[in-house]
Scaffold this active site. Structure first.
Site, PDB file in Angstrom:
ATOM      1  N   GLY A   1      16.937 -12.579  -7.136  1.00 11.78           N
ATOM      2  CA  GLY A   1      17.762 -11.493  -7.501  1.00 11.78           C
ATOM      3  C   GLY A   1      17.538 -11.030  -8.675  1.00 11.78           C
TER       4      GLY A   1
ATOM      5  N   GLU B   1      14.362 -18.264  -7.451  1.00 15.08           N
ATOM      6  CA  GLU B   1      13.307 -17.757  -6.735  1.00 15.08           C
ATOM      7  C   GLU B   1      13.083 -16.431  -6.500  1.00 15.08           C
ATOM      8  OE1 GLU B   1      14.658 -20.162  -3.153  1.00 15.08           O
ATOM      9  OE2 GLU B   1      15.884 -18.611  -2.661  1.00 15.08           O
ATOM     10  N   PRO B   2      12.791 -15.657  -7.622  1.00 11.43           N
ATOM     11  CA  PRO B   2      12.781 -14.135  -7.262  1.00 11.43           C
ATOM     12  C   PRO B   2      11.656 -13.637  -6.694  1.00 11.43           C
ATOM     13  CG  PRO B   2      11.483 -15.093  -9.532  1.00 11.43           C
ATOM     14  CD  PRO B   2      11.920 -16.196  -8.766  1.00 11.43           C
TER      15      PRO B   2
ATOM     16  N   ARG C   1      11.603  -9.675  -5.840  1.00 11.61           N
ATOM     17  CA  ARG C   1      11.196  -8.201  -6.317  1.00 11.61           C
ATOM     18  C   ARG C   1      10.605  -8.152  -7.761  1.00 11.61           C
ATOM     19  NH1 ARG C   1      14.701  -4.361  -4.942  1.00 11.61           N
ATOM     20  NH2 ARG C   1      16.131  -5.889  -4.249  1.00 11.61           N
TER      21      ARG C   1
ATOM     22  N   CYS D   1      12.088  12.191  12.245  1.00 10.90           N
ATOM     23  CA  CYS D   1      13.281  13.131  13.107  1.00 10.90           C
ATOM     24  C   CYS D   1      14.412  12.583  12.587  1.00 10.90           C
ATOM     25  CB  CYS D   1      13.130  13.403  14.605  1.00 10.90           C
ATOM     26  SG  CYS D   1      11.908  14.486  14.813  1.00 10.90           S
ATOM     27  N   GLU D   2      15.000  12.086  11.454  1.00 12.79           N
ATOM     28  CA  GLU D   2      16.393  11.716  10.923  1.00 12.79           C
ATOM     29  C   GLU D   2      16.627  12.204   9.778  1.00 12.79           C
ATOM     30  OE1 GLU D   2      17.650   7.960  11.301  1.00 12.79           O
ATOM     31  OE2 GLU D   2      16.623   7.365  13.245  1.00 12.79           O
TER      32      GLU D   2
END
Ligand code: LLP
Length: 429
Positions: free
Chosen positions: A247, A282-283, A285, A351-352
C-alpha cells in the site's frame, strides 16, 4: 552506458525517492514511439531495481515481498527476483507467472481471496512440486478447501484488521468484510489451523496508495497485528512472519511529495512492537509505478467553447485508473514546447464518457500527431488493460536491465501489440 541527458541527470541523483515524468528523456521516448508505434507502455527495469533496493534499504530486517498484481510482465518479475524480493501472488495465474519467471517455492506467497476451485487445484498441484510455497487464507472455509485437496503445507491467516486506508474507497480493503478473518476470531483460527497445517504467519492489508494522513491508519493496523502476534505466541504457536501488507503510496501529482520511506519503515517497526517473528511488507505500486510511462498520440483536436478536446489513441482500455478511480496521472506533450497553454481534455477512443485522462488541464495547445507521455503508468497500467470496444491491447518495451546491453540504447519489445486476429482467436464460432 551511454551519456544521454536522461542518464546523466539520474547519475547526479543516485536512486532518488521518485522519478517524475519530467525526468524521462523525451528524445528517447519519441524514438521508441516511432519505432514501436502507440499506444506503448515503456518500462524502465533499472528503475524497478532501484525501487526494490530502496525498499530493502528502508526495511533491512524485514522481508519485502513484491505484490505482483501491480505489473506481472516477465521482464519485471525477473528484475524483482534478481533484486531479491519474493513474490506475493493473488491468483493461480500470478503463481504460474512467478514460477515461470524463476521464483522458487519459498519465494512465493499465494494470497487466496475467495479462490475459485481451479485456483486451489492449481496451487495445491504446484505445492506438491514446490513444498515451500505459502498459502494465505482469508477464511476458515478456504483452509478447509485446501485440506480437502490434501494440502498440509505452509499456511498464513489473513486477518481483517478493522482499519482501512488507501487512495480511493474502491481500494481500501482493511475494514471490508470481504477480506480476512474477523480480528477477534483470528487467534482462535490460527491456533486450530496450526493442528492441520504448518502455520507460519499472519497477514493483513490496509489498502492501496497510502500516504499523508492515511499513514496513521496503516500504523494502527500494524499495532493491531503486533498485538495479534503476541496473542498467538501466547497460545504456543510459533509464527515465522507477520505480514502487514502493501500500500505504500507514490506521488501522482507533479508537486506531491514522495513518501518518506525510511520514516514509514521506522514507524512500522515501532508500531509492531516486540514480536518473535519477522516483519514482512508486500508493496506492489511502489516497485513499478514510476518505472513506467504510457505513450499515446493525438488523433483529433476539437476546439469547443469549454475546452480543447484532445483525442488520443490510448483510452480507458489501455489505462483504466482515471476512469475507475478518478486517478490523476501527469501528462506531458513531448512535442509541445514553446506553444501557448490551453485547457485540454484528453480523451480516448472508447464510447463512454468515463474515457477521459484529464479534464481541462493546462497543457501546450495540442496538434494532431503530437506524442503525449502519461506518467506513473508502471503500476496497474497494462495489468488492468482490456479489449473492450474490441481494441487490441498495446505493446510494451523494456529499457535498462539486460535489454539495454552494452550501449544503453537498446530497448526490448517485451509484449507485442495485440492484433485484430488476437481478438477473435479464442472464439469457436
Ligand atoms: N497485498 C495485497 C493483499 C493486496 O491486495 C495488494 C493490492 C497489495 C499487497 C499491493 O498494494 P500496493 O502496494 O500496490 O498498493 N488497481 C488499484 C490498486 C488495487 C490494489 C489491490 N491490492 C489502483 O490502480 O490503484
Amino acid at each position: 552506458m551511454s551519456e544521454s541527458a536522461d542518464e546523466v541527470s539520474r547519475d547526479d541523483r543516485p536512486n532518488p525517492a521518485v522519478r517524475r515524468l519530467a525526468d524521462w528523456d523525451a528524445a528517447r521516448l519519441e524514438s521508441l514511439a516511432d519505432e514501436y508505434g502507440t499506444p506503448l507502455y515503456v518500462t524502465d527495469l533499472d528503475r524497478v531495481a532501484e525501487n526494490c533496493a530502496r525498499l530493502r534499504e528502508a526495511f533491512p530486517d524485514a522481508e519485502v515481498r513484491y505484490a505482483v498484481k501491480a505489473h506481472t510482465g516477465r521482464a519485471v518479475l525477473e528484475t524483482v527476483r534478481d533484486a531479491g524480493l519474493p513474490a506475493e501472488c493473488a491468483s493461480a495465474g500470478e503463481v504460474h507467472r512467478a514460477l515461470g519467471a524463476g521464483f522458487s517455492g519459498d519465494e512465493i506467497q499465494y494470497t487466496a481471496v475467495h479462490p475459485p476451485a481451479e485456483d486451489l487445484d492449481y496451487v495445491v498441484d504446484a505445492w506438491r512440486e514446490h513444498p515451500d510455497l505459502t498459502v494465505t487464507v482469508g477464511a476458515a472455509d478456504t483452509a478447509e478447501r485446501l485440506a480437502e485437496r490434501g494440502f498440509d503445507g505452509r499456511l498464513c491467516v489473513r486477518v481483517n484488521p478493522g482499519v482501512g486506508a488507501g487512495h480511493h474507497e474502491k481500494v481500501r480493503t482493511g475494514a471490508n468484510a470481504k477480506f480476512g478473518v474477523p480480528y477477534d476470531r483470528a487467534a482462535d483460527l490460527v491456533e486450530s489451523a496450526s493442528e492441520a497445517f504448518d502455520l507460519v504467519g499472519v497477514h493483513a492489508h490496509a489498502g492501496s496508495g497510502i500516504s499523508g494522513d492515511d499513514l496513521e491508519n496503516h500504523r494502527e493496523l500494524v499495532r493491531r497485528m503486533g498485538d495479534l502476534a503476541r496473542d498467538v505466541s501466547a497460545t504456543g504457536v510459533d509464527l515465522e512472519f507477520v505480514d502487514v501488507g502493501g500500500g505504500f503510496g507514490v506521488p501522482y501529482g507533479e508537486d506531491e511529495p514522495a513518501l518518506d520511506l525510511p520514516a514509514v519503515a521506522e514507524a512500522t517497526r515501532e508500531a509492531i512492537g516486540d514480536i518473535d517473528a519477522t516483519l514482512a511488507v508486500e508493496p506492489g505500486r511502489y516497485v513499478v509505478a514510476d518505472a513506467g510511462v504510457l505513450l499515446t498520440r493525438v488523433n483529433t483536436v476539437k476546439e469547443t467553447p469549454e475546452t480543447v478536446v484532445t483525442g488520443v489513441d490510448a483510452g480507458m482500455t489501455t489505462l483504466l485508473r482515471p476512469a475507475l478511480y478518478d486517478a490523476y496521472h501527469a501528462i506531458r506533450n513531448l512535442d509541445g514546447e514553446g506553444r501557448e497553454t490551453v485547457g485540454a481534455t484528453v480523451v480516448g477512443p472508447i464510447c463512454e464518457s468515463s474515457d477521459v485522462f484529464c479534464e481541462n488541464r493546462p497543457l501546450p495547445r495540442p496538434e494532431r500527431g503530437d506524442l503525449l507521455a502519461v506518467g506513473n503508468a508502471g503500476a496497474y497500467g497494462y495489468e488492468m488493460a482490456s479489449t473492450y470496444n474490441s481494441r487490441p491491447r498495446p505493446a510494451e518495451v523494456a529499457l535498462g536491465g539486460e535489454a539495454d546491453g552494452e550501449s544503453g540504447e537498446n530497448a526490448a519489445l517485451v509484449r507485442r501489440r495485440e492484433t485484430l486476429t488476437d481478438l477473435t482467436e479464442v472464439e469457436s464460432r
